[in-house]
Every structure is written in C-alpha cells, then in structure tokens.
Design an enzyme around this catalytic site. Structure first.
Site, PDB file in Angstrom:
ATOM      1  N   ASP A   1       0.846  -1.184   0.000  1.00  0.00           N
ATOM      2  CA  ASP A   1       0.000   0.000   0.000  1.00  0.00           C
ATOM      3  C   ASP A   1       0.890   1.245   0.000  1.00  0.00           C
ATOM      4  O   ASP A   1       2.103   1.162   0.265  1.00  0.00           O
ATOM      5  CB  ASP A   1      -0.917  -0.029   1.226  1.00  0.00           C
ATOM      6  CG  ASP A   1      -1.935   1.090   1.213  1.00  0.00           C
ATOM      7  OD1 ASP A   1      -2.534   1.340   0.148  1.00  0.00           O
ATOM      8  OD2 ASP A   1      -2.119   1.743   2.261  1.00  0.00           O
TER       9      ASP A   1
ATOM     10  N   ASP B   1      -0.479   5.176   0.737  1.00  0.00           N
ATOM     11  CA  ASP B   1      -0.883   6.156   1.747  1.00  0.00           C
ATOM     12  C   ASP B   1      -0.864   5.523   3.132  1.00  0.00           C
ATOM     13  O   ASP B   1      -1.545   4.526   3.379  1.00  0.00           O
ATOM     14  CB  ASP B   1      -2.303   6.686   1.452  1.00  0.00           C
ATOM     15  CG  ASP B   1      -2.367   7.507   0.183  1.00  0.00           C
ATOM     16  OD1 ASP B   1      -1.643   8.505   0.105  1.00  0.00           O
ATOM     17  OD2 ASP B   1      -3.128   7.134  -0.728  1.00  0.00           O
TER      18      ASP B   1
ATOM     19  N   ASP C   1      -1.671  -0.596   6.083  1.00  0.00           N
ATOM     20  CA  ASP C   1      -1.903   0.064   7.368  1.00  0.00           C
ATOM     21  C   ASP C   1      -3.361   0.073   7.780  1.00  0.00           C
ATOM     22  O   ASP C   1      -3.691   0.576   8.859  1.00  0.00           O
ATOM     23  CB  ASP C   1      -1.410   1.513   7.317  1.00  0.00           C
ATOM     24  CG  ASP C   1      -2.275   2.366   6.383  1.00  0.00           C
ATOM     25  OD1 ASP C   1      -2.426   1.985   5.193  1.00  0.00           O
ATOM     26  OD2 ASP C   1      -2.801   3.401   6.825  1.00  0.00           O
TER      27      ASP C   1
END
Length: 351
Positions: A23, A25, A226
């Site tokens: 990922d 961001d 996250d």
C-alpha cells in the site's frame, strides 16, 4: 523453542516471499512526506531482487504520476510498478462493455486515464448531455463538485453501471485523517436506491491485478498495509499473507480488537519490519512477555525488544478475547502502550 522456529526467526520476513504488494498512503508516505524507514527499506528490498507492486485504493492520480512521487522521495528506479483502483475499475468494465464504450469519469485525473488506457471513452460529467454513457466510475478527486456527485446519482438511478474505485472512509494526510472516496460514495448513496460495484480493497480485484503484475502464486506473495478493514481483510479474503504496519489510520487498539477476518499474519512498527526476523502471529502467544492484569489492562515485562513486545501484546489480546476474557478498550491505555513501544504517531498525524 524448536530448531525450525529458530531458523524462521533468523531470516528476514521479506526473504520468505517472491513478491510484495504494498500500500502507499499511510505505509510509504503520508501526503507528500515519506514515512520514516520506508524508502530505505524499499530500496533494500529492490537490491534483494524482490519485485514490488504498489497497489493503492487512491484513484486520484495516474500510476505514472505516483511513480514520479515515489522517485522524488528517493525510491529506486527499478523493481517496482504501480496499480490503482481506477485500473481495477477499468478492467471490470472492459470485460462487460464494448471497446470504446462511453463511461462517465468522476474523480481525479487517474480515473479518466485508466478508462482511456483500457480502450474506453472517458466522458466528463459536464459533457453528459452530448454524450450518453453506459457506466460511471467514481474515484477520489480533490476538486469534485456537487454537480458531479449529482450526476453519479442520476446515472445510477437511470440504470448505468456504477463502479466505485473504493469505499475507504478516510485518507491519511500529514495533518490527520481526511474524508476518503468512501465518504463521497456514502453521500451519493443517500440520494439513490442503487449500490455501486466496488473494485478496490478489500475486494479481490486489485490484489489479483497486482499479483498478475508480480507473476507470483498466492503462497509466495506478501501484502503490506496500514488499514485492517481494507489491506488486511482483503489480503485474508484473497488467500495472501500480510504485514500490518502502525504508520497509518488503524492503530494498536484496533489491531488488538480485530476479529479474525481482519487479523494480519505479521505486525511491525513500520515498513522496516520487512527486513527484520519475525514469527507469524498465530505461531505463539508469547504471553510470558505480556500479562493481562485484574483491571483487564495489558502489562509488559521489562525483557524483550519492542518488536517482540509488540507481537506479544497483540497475541495476548487476541488469545484473551478469543477465550472470552475482558480486555480494556480504553483509548488512553492503548495510547500509553503505543508510546511505550515507540509506535505512536506524531500528534498532527493522528487527529
């Protein structure tokens, strides 16, 4: 501890896999700023010959622009590529529409770019009167207007295929959480009886697209993210191992109270966990390092490094909750534990 366990701990986590789906961001950067240890870790992974596909639900920018951002932060030139949820949306529609079919593109430049790249005709909401469309794709954009949101609602109600690139409610920024594409999708849904087809994480489409780029089988692929409800839940549903990092929106308290579909294989403070030894969270509880006090608050032993203690806190909380024992859900308690473990975010990134 068995010899096999010792051997597993001696090698770096990423060395167990042939490809990484990562990922962006909240993992590699937060807004325009690189997250500590992310760039150097990714460059070491590239040196080790492990290919990386950055798979992001953020559909606002074309992959080439994201690539420029990564190179600007210092990520090495080779060994990686970018796929986003706009491309997953375009792939979904090309399997169902004729080549050149007109599709309304709402969101940042990445949405129209993906549709055009896939051989479809991207139409702006402002041009709908002169160009009827068969579908509408809604992705994140920073200049989306009420008229565009109204157009999505009108098209969906009229029978056009409505595809949402993702339904992430929030987006991490250097100043804290901001509304994500999911917040805007929810806004449109208040005005229509139709629900969109979602292609981004936690759905399998984006993971499948990324794994096709890597050319890896499921057991050889690791996902890093996250967000428990998108990255981790999606990895589990797709049959992929995952590393959860505490540099984004989901926090340690969220992880401790995660239900089984959203529990990762591994946990680390940040992306540098890829280069450290570690055991899958399900292999041992390590309760000898963490106790659950009579007030249901986890108490850590003085022994052990922060990485091992972090794993112990998580596995202890899971074991206790699975056994029907109470675990404190007080946010202040978990904030304190994060500070003790050195995994708390700066104040501007958490509010």
């Amino acid at each position: 501890m068995t010899g096999e366990t010792t051997s597993v701990r001696a090698e770096s986590l990423i060395s167990r896999y042939r490809g990484l789906i990562c990922d962006l961001d909240g993992v590699v950067y937060r807004g325009a700023v690189a997250i500590p240890h992310a760039v150097e870790t990714l460059n070491r992974v590239a040196e080790d010959g492990v290919p990386v596909v950055f798979a992001t639900n953020n559909a606002s920018r074309p992959p080439a622009e994201v690539g420029d951002h990564l190179r600007g932060l210092g990520v090495t030139q080779q060994g990686w590529s970018v796929v986003n949820s706009s491309q997953a949306a375009a792939a979904y529609l090309t399997a169902r529409l004729a080549p050149g079919a007109r599709v309304c593109a709402v969101g940042g430049p990445g949405v129209a770019h993906a549709l055009t790249e896939a051989g479809l005709t991207a139409v702006r909401a402002a041009d709908l009167e002169n160009a009827p469309v068969e579908a509408v794709v809604q992705g994140l954009g920073f200049d989306i207007t009420w008229r565009e949101l109204s157009a999505i609602s009108r098209l969906a109600e009229a029978g056009a295929t409505w595809v949402a690139t993702n339904v992430d409610l929030t987006l991490p920024t250097p100043y804290g959480r901001a509304p994500g594409n999911g917040a805007l999708v929810a806004l449109v849904q208040t005005a229509t009886s139709v629900s969109p087809h979602v292609v981004g994480k936690p759905q399998a489409a984006l993971f499948d697209l990324a794994r096709d780029r890597l050319g890896t089988e499921r057991p050889d692929t690791l996902v890093c993210g996250d967000l428990l409800d998108t990255d981790i839940k999606g990895a589990n549903a797709s049959g992929l191992d995952s590393l959860f990092v505490l540099t984004g929106a989901s926090r340690l308290r969220d992880l401790a109270f995660a239900e089984r579909p959203a529990r990762p294989t591994y946990v680390a403070a940040d992306l540098s966990g890829l280069r450290t030894p570690g055991l899958p969270l399900h292999t041992t509880s390590r309760e000898y390092l963490v106790e659950l006090g009579p007030d249901a608050v986890p108490r850590m032993a003085d022994a052990g490094d922060n990485g091992t203690l972090l794993q112990s806190v998580v596995t202890m909380a899971w074991a206790a909750r699975d056994a029907g024992r109470a675990v404190s859900d007080d946010a202040g308690v978990w904030d304190r534990i994060e500070r003790q473990l050195g995994v708390s975010l700066p104040a501007q990134a958490t509010h």
